[in-house]
Scaffold this active site. Structure first.
Site, PDB file in Angstrom:
ATOM      1  CG  PHE A 376      -1.754  -1.712   1.750  1.00  0.00           C
ATOM      2  CD1 PHE A 376      -2.461  -1.463   0.807  1.00  0.00           C
ATOM      3  CD2 PHE A 376      -0.994  -1.883   3.033  1.00  0.00           C
ATOM      4  CE1 PHE A 376      -3.197  -2.849   0.474  1.00  0.00           C
ATOM      5  CE2 PHE A 376      -1.916  -3.097   2.644  1.00  0.00           C
ATOM      6  CZ  PHE A 376      -2.258  -3.780   1.734  1.00  0.00           C
ATOM      7  CB  CYS A 377       2.089   4.027  -1.318  1.00  0.00           C
ATOM      8  SG  CYS A 377       2.507   3.491  -3.514  1.00  0.00           S
ATOM      9  CB  ALA A 378       2.698   2.281   3.265  1.00  0.00           C
ATOM     10  CB  CYS A 455       4.535   0.613  -5.119  1.00  0.00           C
ATOM     11  SG  CYS A 455       4.547   2.119  -3.153  1.00  0.00           S
TER      12      CYS A 455
END
Length: 457
Positions: A376-378, A455
């Site tokens: 989740f781009c985290a 990502c």
């Protein structure tokens, strides 16, 4: 072992019907076993569908589309009025202060990168540093990391995190605190008013990444004390390519123009350029009039809906989903803070024995359910939560979601755990896919299917 089929309660809830009509609500999609099923979109946190109100508004505006600001033609005058009225509407949506500026951008990432170039440099009382948390979406993490700013590791509780923030700001002169309003992974809300008070006590400003917060909660710049806010149309039921950065004028007027070009200048000679004030200073080139109009219409519609109905709707859906999932010992629901008490309609979870990408592919292929999987781009946050290797599954909902959507997801997970998938899957270009996938894409989409994002997991 829980029963294979989730038994829905007889209680009639407010979330049995959607709050607002969205485009694609009854979209039939193919499944691998043949035929079609209505698409259950539980991926609102990635990109929300367009509100029907928004799509109809754009259809009305589109015949009048023309280049803005310097056109004498009637259509140009209409488009200019649409753009500037949209700017005022977005400002009202976030309760902007009289001296705040609304800058139209592409998305939240664009807004935060614009602001990064506006943070004052130097060794004054505020210094030039930015402090950000390690739980942020990459838009609000990599933007600052690449400029050498300071990361603060979030503590196990919100209370401890705020205490650590206070101490960090006391120790190091800081210009800006960058924080998310709601986690894009777990949905947990951060207390932005308290964060703003702490930051201001130490002479720092605050920017809130509201990409996830804005579609679910009303935000008041005036009451919260937040200095800047960034959000995206595509999360806010207006997927037409526009977002906004709203906040205090002085930094934006003093900053270098975000892009060099027409529309951002007052006067140009062969030797020099005199730049315009914000917002024009940072909106070089032909603006996305339709995107701005869509964003404004979405803001207007959500403001009319009211925050209490929005929060009640998603609290019902979130509670129902977590209750259904946690009947299984194989399922872990991700959480950042032990003391968080409020969250938006986002739930991330893992299923022991199954890769997240596999679960997402199964839900799509056999049940016509759309969720998000991966990191989740985290990435730093997923690593903290123990899901760095295989990622997690994220279900998210909004004004078009219903209890029936949630019940379908729960029933599909029940079936996966009880009997396994009904189809065979393999990795293709880094993504799980049904072997011999019989589902055709529409002609307008072309033949190529997407590959894994770097990502992702």
């Amino acid at each position: 072992m829980p029963t294979a089929t989730y038994q829905a309660t007889a209680e009639v809830t407010a979330a049995a019907r959607p709050l607002r009509r969205v485009v694609g609500a009854d979209l039939p999609v193919p499944i691998v076993t043949g035929g079609t099923r209505p698409y259950a979109n539980l991926d609102y946190a990635a990109s929300a569908p367009a509100l029907t109100d928004v799509a109809e508004h754009i259809a009305t505006v589109l015949p009048y589309y023309a280049s803005v600001h310097r056109g004498a033609g009637y259509a140009s005058q209409v488009s200019t009025a649409v753009l500037e009225n949209a700017r005022a509407c977005v400002g009202r949506f976030v309760d902007a202060r009289p001296d705040d500026v609304v800058v139209f951008v592409r998305n939240t990432t664009d807004a935060l990168n614009l602001l990064a170039g506006a943070v004052p440099a130097g060794s004054g009382a505020q210094g030039g540093s930015v402090l950000y948390l390690d739980i942020e979406h990459h838009a609000n993490l990599v933007t600052w990391q690449r400029r050498g700013h300071v990361v603060l590791e979030a503590a196990p509780t919100i209370r401890e995190t705020l205490s650590d923030l206070d101490a960090a700001l006391a120790a190091t002169p800081t210009a800006l605190v960058a924080v998310t309003g709601a986690s894009n992974v777990t949905g947990e809300l951060l207390p932005i008013k308290r964060i703003a008070r702490i930051a201001h006590r130490h002479g720092a400003r605050v920017v809130v990444d509201a990409a996830q917060l804005a579609p679910h909660r009303r935000i008041s710049l005036r009451e919260s004390g937040v200095d800047y806010i960034a959000f995206s149309g595509h999360k806010l039921y207006a997927p037409y390519g526009a977002g906004a950065l709203v906040g205090r004028r002085d930094w934006l007027d003093a900053a270098p123009a975000y892009l060099a070009g027409g529309g951002a200048v007052r006067e140009v000679t062969g030797e020099s350029t005199e730049w315009a004030a914000a917002p024009a200073r940072h909106e070089a080139g032909t603006p996305n009039v339709l995107g701005a109009a869509a964003l404004a219409k979405a803001c207007e519609t959500l403001a009319a809906q009211g925050e209490s109905s929005l929060s009640a709707h998603e609290e019902t859906l979130r509670g129902r989903l977590i209750s259904g999932l946690t009947r299984h010992t194989e399922i872990s629901v991700l959480r950042i803070f032990a003391d968080s008490t409020d969250a938006i309609g986002v739930v991330a979870f893992t299923v022991a024995g199954f890769d997240a990408g596999f679960v997402a592919a199964y839900l799509s292929a056999e049940h016509a359910i759309g969720v998000r999987d991966g990191r989740f781009c985290a990435h730093p946050l997923l690593a903290r939560l123990g899901a760095h290797k295989d990622g997690a599954i994220r279900a998210s909902f909004g004004v078009g979601s219903t209890t029936a959507d949630v019940d379908r997801l729960i029933a599909a997970i029940d079936q996966l755990i009880a009997t396994g998938p009904g189809w065979t899957y393999e990795r293709v270009d880094g993504r799980y896919a049904p072997i011999g996938d019989p589902r055709p894409l529409p002609d307008f989409a072309g033949a190529a299917r997407g590959s894994a994002s770097p990502c992702g997991a």
